[in-house]
Design a protein around this motif. Structure first.
Motif, PDB file in Angstrom:
ATOM      1  N   LEU A  19      -8.866 138.422  12.902  1.00  0.00           N
ATOM      2  CA  LEU A  19      -8.785 137.108  12.272  1.00  0.00           C
ATOM      3  C   LEU A  19      -9.104 135.984  13.257  1.00  0.00           C
ATOM      4  O   LEU A  19      -9.205 134.826  12.854  1.00  0.00           O
ATOM      5  CB  LEU A  19      -7.388 136.886  11.688  1.00  0.00           C
ATOM      6  N   GLY A  20      -9.239 136.303  14.518  1.00  0.00           N
ATOM      7  CA  GLY A  20      -9.451 135.292  15.551  1.00  0.00           C
ATOM      8  C   GLY A  20      -8.287 135.279  16.510  1.00  0.00           C
ATOM      9  O   GLY A  20      -7.181 135.721  16.169  1.00  0.00           O
ATOM     10  N   VAL A  21      -8.516 134.756  17.704  1.00  0.00           N
ATOM     11  CA  VAL A  21      -7.491 134.816  18.741  1.00  0.00           C
ATOM     12  C   VAL A  21      -6.238 134.050  18.327  1.00  0.00           C
ATOM     13  O   VAL A  21      -5.120 134.555  18.426  1.00  0.00           O
ATOM     14  CB  VAL A  21      -8.039 134.255  20.070  1.00  0.00           C
ATOM     15  N   ARG A  22      -6.384 132.821  17.863  1.00  0.00           N
ATOM     16  CA  ARG A  22      -5.205 132.008  17.547  1.00  0.00           C
ATOM     17  C   ARG A  22      -4.461 132.544  16.333  1.00  0.00           C
ATOM     18  O   ARG A  22      -3.230 132.683  16.356  1.00  0.00           O
ATOM     19  CB  ARG A  22      -5.614 130.551  17.321  1.00  0.00           C
ATOM     20  N   ALA A  23      -5.196 132.837  15.260  1.00  0.00           N
ATOM     21  CA  ALA A  23      -4.544 133.368  14.060  1.00  0.00           C
ATOM     22  C   ALA A  23      -3.910 134.724  14.344  1.00  0.00           C
ATOM     23  O   ALA A  23      -2.771 134.999  13.923  1.00  0.00           O
ATOM     24  CB  ALA A  23      -5.546 133.480  12.918  1.00  0.00           C
ATOM     25  N   GLY A  24      -4.638 135.576  15.074  1.00  0.00           N
ATOM     26  CA  GLY A  24      -4.122 136.907  15.370  1.00  0.00           C
ATOM     27  C   GLY A  24      -2.891 136.868  16.255  1.00  0.00           C
ATOM     28  O   GLY A  24      -1.901 137.572  16.002  1.00  0.00           O
ATOM     29  N   ALA A  25      -2.933 136.029  17.297  1.00  0.00           N
ATOM     30  CA  ALA A  25      -1.786 135.937  18.199  1.00  0.00           C
ATOM     31  C   ALA A  25      -0.552 135.399  17.470  1.00  0.00           C
ATOM     32  O   ALA A  25       0.568 135.896  17.672  1.00  0.00           O
ATOM     33  CB  ALA A  25      -2.132 135.045  19.387  1.00  0.00           C
ATOM     34  N   LEU A  26      -0.761 134.399  16.615  1.00  0.00           N
ATOM     35  CA  LEU A  26       0.370 133.850  15.865  1.00  0.00           C
ATOM     36  C   LEU A  26       0.948 134.888  14.920  1.00  0.00           C
ATOM     37  O   LEU A  26       2.172 135.046  14.821  1.00  0.00           O
ATOM     38  CB  LEU A  26      -0.059 132.609  15.090  1.00  0.00           C
ATOM     39  N   HIS A  27       0.078 135.616  14.218  1.00  0.00           N
ATOM     40  CA  HIS A  27       0.591 136.623  13.285  1.00  0.00           C
ATOM     41  C   HIS A  27       1.365 137.711  14.010  1.00  0.00           C
ATOM     42  O   HIS A  27       2.446 138.141  13.556  1.00  0.00           O
ATOM     43  CB  HIS A  27      -0.543 137.244  12.474  1.00  0.00           C
ATOM     44  N   LEU A  28       0.860 138.158  15.151  1.00  0.00           N
ATOM     45  CA  LEU A  28       1.574 139.195  15.897  1.00  0.00           C
ATOM     46  C   LEU A  28       2.906 138.664  16.427  1.00  0.00           C
ATOM     47  O   LEU A  28       3.892 139.407  16.494  1.00  0.00           O
ATOM     48  CB  LEU A  28       0.701 139.702  17.045  1.00  0.00           C
ATOM     49  N   ALA A  29       2.957 137.378  16.780  1.00  0.00           N
ATOM     50  CA  ALA A  29       4.219 136.780  17.205  1.00  0.00           C
ATOM     51  C   ALA A  29       5.220 136.761  16.051  1.00  0.00           C
ATOM     52  O   ALA A  29       6.420 137.007  16.245  1.00  0.00           O
ATOM     53  CB  ALA A  29       3.984 135.364  17.731  1.00  0.00           C
TER      54      ALA A  29
END
Length: 271
Positions: free
Chosen positions: A107-117
């Motif tokens: 989904l992209g770095v920012r979206a992916g990192a937020l979702h994993l958080a």
């Protein structure tokens, strides 16, 4: 547990994944993604990331609570009754987690990192936050953060702040009503989160106020006032609030999930 038929194991896995919230969250994020102009591929990725994240959280919840559920005599928990093997659930958790990581990063770095958080925060609830006064925090953060994940994936911005506020209110309310049916069993097995400190009546009263506040934010803010869609959404949520206050068992939590979905549909129709 002895090896069962694949269909029996599949049904038990579905029961253990907390299917109602898992399905509701998946539908909600896909609706938001499509509403904000996502391509079919992006909408599918958003749905897969949300669903597998929810599956990992649901299965890990039942896995970590299996002894407590057995002591409490929870016949609705396949791990507690022996209808589902511990090894099977371990494999399912790992598989779901791996797919969640892959789909989130797509989904992209920012979206992916937020979702994993957010998924990590939900796991934190399972791993111990549920037994503290901060038990509400994972629900608030995850409900509030999911719209931002979708917006980052589709529009490359964090989305409207009011939607985050509504998510926090709805998520906290959902946590309170979700815990009420199990308060006594939880206390006997060492869980003392915020709902256990408030008691059943206090939890339901606060949840009602929070769910109503979240609905009002969603209904009023996007259009700077009331319109026909807002009135219909408010009326539907009012009915669900009443049902949730009188329904037995998991009824209040399912009503809260329904309120969240009504609010998502209202956002999609009006904005």
């Amino acid at each position: 547990m002895s090896a069962g038929r694949p269909t029996s194991v599949g049904r038990a896995l579905v029961r253990a994944c907390h299917p109602e919230p898992s399905g509701a969250v998946t539908v909600a994020v896909v609706l938001l993604a499509l509403h904000w102009g996502a391509s079919a591929g992006t909408a599918v990725l958003v749905g897969v990331a949300a669903l597998t994240g929810q599956l990992s959280v649901g299965w890990s919840n039942d896995y970590l609570d299996r002894e407590r559920d057995r002591i409490s005599g929870r016949r609705d928990k396949p791990l507690a009754t022996g209808a589902l093997g511990v090894g099977t659930v371990r494999v399912a958790i790992v598989a779901a987690a791996l797919v969640t990581v892959a789909a989130s990063l797509c989904l992209g770095v920012r979206a992916g990192a937020l979702h994993l958080a957010l998924v990590a925060m939900a796991w934190g609830y399972n791993l111990g936050l549920k037994s503290t006064i901060l038990s509400w925090m994972p629900y608030a953060v995850c409900f509030g953060g999911l719209p931002a994940v979708v917006s980052l994936a589709v529009r490359d911005d964090a989305g409207p702040p009011w939607l985050v506020v509504a998510g926090v209110l709805l998520g906290t309310g959902a946590h309170l009503v979700n815990a009420v049916p199990d308060l006594e069993d939880d206390r006997r097995t060492g869980v003392h989160g915020l709902p256990h400190r408030l008691g059943a009546r206090g939890s339901v009263d606060l949840a009602t106020a929070l769910l109503l506040a979240g609905t009002v934010v969603t209904a009023v803010v996007p259009a700077d006032g009331l319109d026909l869609v807002a009135v219909v959404a408010l009326s539907a949520c009012a009915v669900l609030l009443v049902v949730g206050r009188v329904a037995p068992g998991r009824g209040p939590f399912l009503a809260a999930v329904g309120i969240a979905l009504v609010n998502v549909v209202s956002v999609v129709v009006r904005t």
